[in-house]
Design a protein around this motif. Structure first.
Motif, PDB file in Angstrom:
ATOM      1  N   ARG A  82      27.540  40.028  55.787  1.00 10.59           N
ATOM      2  CA  ARG A  82      27.446  38.582  55.998  1.00 10.59           C
ATOM      3  C   ARG A  82      26.024  38.087  55.699  1.00 10.59           C
ATOM      4  O   ARG A  82      25.826  37.095  55.003  1.00 10.59           O
ATOM      5  N   ILE A 124      26.421  30.832  54.018  1.00 13.87           N
ATOM      6  CA  ILE A 124      27.377  30.121  54.875  1.00 13.87           C
ATOM      7  C   ILE A 124      26.869  28.716  55.144  1.00 13.87           C
ATOM      8  O   ILE A 124      25.755  28.524  55.637  1.00 13.87           O
ATOM      9  N   ARG A 170      34.856  34.402  59.579  1.00 11.98           N
ATOM     10  CA  ARG A 170      35.434  33.181  60.136  1.00 11.98           C
ATOM     11  C   ARG A 170      35.958  33.411  61.552  1.00 11.98           C
ATOM     12  O   ARG A 170      35.909  32.537  62.399  1.00 11.98           O
ATOM     13  N   LYS A 192      35.303  37.393  54.373  1.00 12.68           N
ATOM     14  CA  LYS A 192      35.218  35.988  54.800  1.00 12.68           C
ATOM     15  C   LYS A 192      36.113  35.729  56.011  1.00 12.68           C
ATOM     16  O   LYS A 192      35.745  34.994  56.919  1.00 12.68           O
ATOM     17  N   ARG A 193      37.280  36.365  56.009  1.00 16.65           N
ATOM     18  CA  ARG A 193      38.190  36.148  57.130  1.00 16.65           C
ATOM     19  C   ARG A 193      37.575  36.711  58.413  1.00 16.65           C
ATOM     20  O   ARG A 193      37.615  36.079  59.469  1.00 16.65           O
ATOM     21  N   LYS A 248      37.521  38.487  50.319  1.00 20.69           N
ATOM     22  CA  LYS A 248      38.407  37.620  51.101  1.00 20.69           C
ATOM     23  C   LYS A 248      38.518  38.148  52.536  1.00 20.69           C
ATOM     24  O   LYS A 248      38.473  37.385  53.497  1.00 20.69           O
ATOM     25  N   MET A 295      31.946  29.423  52.576  1.00 19.29           N
ATOM     26  CA  MET A 295      31.186  30.629  52.251  1.00 19.29           C
ATOM     27  C   MET A 295      31.111  30.862  50.752  1.00 19.29           C
ATOM     28  O   MET A 295      32.131  30.982  50.088  1.00 19.29           O
ATOM     29  N   LEU A 311      26.642  36.711  51.734  1.00 20.49           N
ATOM     30  CA  LEU A 311      27.276  35.404  51.911  1.00 20.49           C
ATOM     31  C   LEU A 311      26.248  34.317  52.189  1.00 20.49           C
ATOM     32  O   LEU A 311      25.278  34.529  52.918  1.00 20.49           O
TER      33      LEU A 311
END
Ligand SMILES: [Zn+2]
Ligand SMILES: [Zn+2]
Length: 338
Positions: A234, A240, A204, A200-201, A197, A178, A238
């Protein structure tokens, strides 16, 4: 995309096959096979957290002593993985030295050894320097699909292959990669920071789109807080992309079952490090020694849709003409040798 890992063979292709995988954003590294480590400086060896050993023929395991020697006296933990019988072999290596003084060392070094079995069990033991590396058996784990190591950003998978003895092939897969669109953050009036962070977690872990993400920051003018849903963040901030996949396969005989397992393991890898031990003219010799020819390696890499093949583990009989092995592997990889 900036990949997370930088893999590099440690020796030239006639030397022991060892691949060092450096982490670009951490002082950490992984190692595939543990043969001759001479070219690696100590500081790089000390970055290793996990070492994946395909099998314990000397050219794949003789670097153990250097690794052990560097880690002694340091507060470190290191995990080694190998095929069935590996834990005993690590124990025997350790038992070959005299450890009467190590209980005085200020720092403890802990080595964990783990072996993968065909039933997907991972048998484990740990060895503490302070207790003279006496074996302490750990509860076995039951793996899913050969996944030896599963961390936040990547996983390492192994399959058992046939080299007359069981031999492990490995694939290191970065999970979703990402990147943050900084300009879009600015457009939304959002700062960079640790919340990214968390975002992103959540992405994920497939958090539901309406999961709230709290963004808190301050500047000279005051404190701010906003809460936005994961889905919106997202889709806007982001980028991806699939992560990088690195595979390592050495010391395997060419037959249908090995081929099937290898192609499945290394499928779509960005880089495949693979043995190319013999030329096609020596196919019988390759089979008798349970190794691949360069053409077989190239054919497997092609069938698996690999993006780049890095040939390793050349037999010394071709020391005058290593290009012949490379050419043969390349031709098969390109599909030119039908
Ligand atoms: Zn071997
Ligand atoms: Zn070998």
């Amino acid at each position: 995309m900036t990949p997370l890992f930088r893999p590099q063979p440690v020796n030239d292709p006639f030397g022991d096959p060892v691949v060092y995988v450096d982490f670009l954003f951490e002082r950490r590294a992984l190692l595939f096979d543990l043969g001759d480590l001479t070219p690696l400086p100590a500081r790089k060896i000390l970055r290793l957290s996990h070492v994946f050993v395909s099998h314990t023929h000397m050219d794949h395991f003789a670097g153990f002593d250097r690794l052990l020697r560097l880690c002694l006296g340091r507060e470190r933990e290191l995990t080694l993985y190998g095929p069935p019988g590996f834990v005993d072999q690590v124990e025997h290596k350790l038992a070959a030295y005299t450890w009467n003084l190590v209980h005085n060392y200020p720092a403890d070094f802990t080595l964990t050894a783990a072996e993968l079995h065909a039933d997907q069990s991972l048998q484990r033991a740990c060895f503490h320097c302070r207790t003279r590396f006496r074996r302490e058996t750990l509860a076995p784990l039951v793996l899913h699909n050969g996944i030896l190591l599963d961390e936040e950003g990547f996983r390492v998978r192994a399959v058992l292959l046939d080299h007359d003895i069981p031999c492990l092939g490995f694939a290191l897969e970065e999970k979703l990669h990402m990147n943050v669109w900084k300009n879009r953050l600015q457009d939304l009036g959002l700062p960079t920071g640790p919340w990214l962070k968390d975002l992103k977690r959540l992405v994920r872990h497939d958090a539901p789109d309406d999961t709230p993400v709290r963004i808190h920051w301050s500047d000279h003018a005051g404190e701010y807080e906003r809460t936005l849903p994961v889905g919106q963040l997202r889709d806007t901030v982001l980028q991806i992309v699939p992560g990088q996949k690195i595979a390592y396969v050495v010391d395997v005989v060419y037959h249908a079952e090995n081929a099937r397992r290898i192609v499945e393991l290394v499928g779509d890898a960005d880089i495949l490090f693979m043995e190319c031990v013999f030329l096609t003219g020596d196919t019988e010799r390759a089979a008798a020694r349970f190794h691949l020819t360069a053409r077989q390696a190239g054919t497997l890499a092609r069938a698996a849709g690999v993006k780049r093949l890095v040939p390793l583990h050349f037999s010394p009989r071709y020391s005058d003409d290593p290009e012949a092995l490379r050419r043969e592997a390349e031709a098969a990889f390109a599909g030119d040798d039908a």
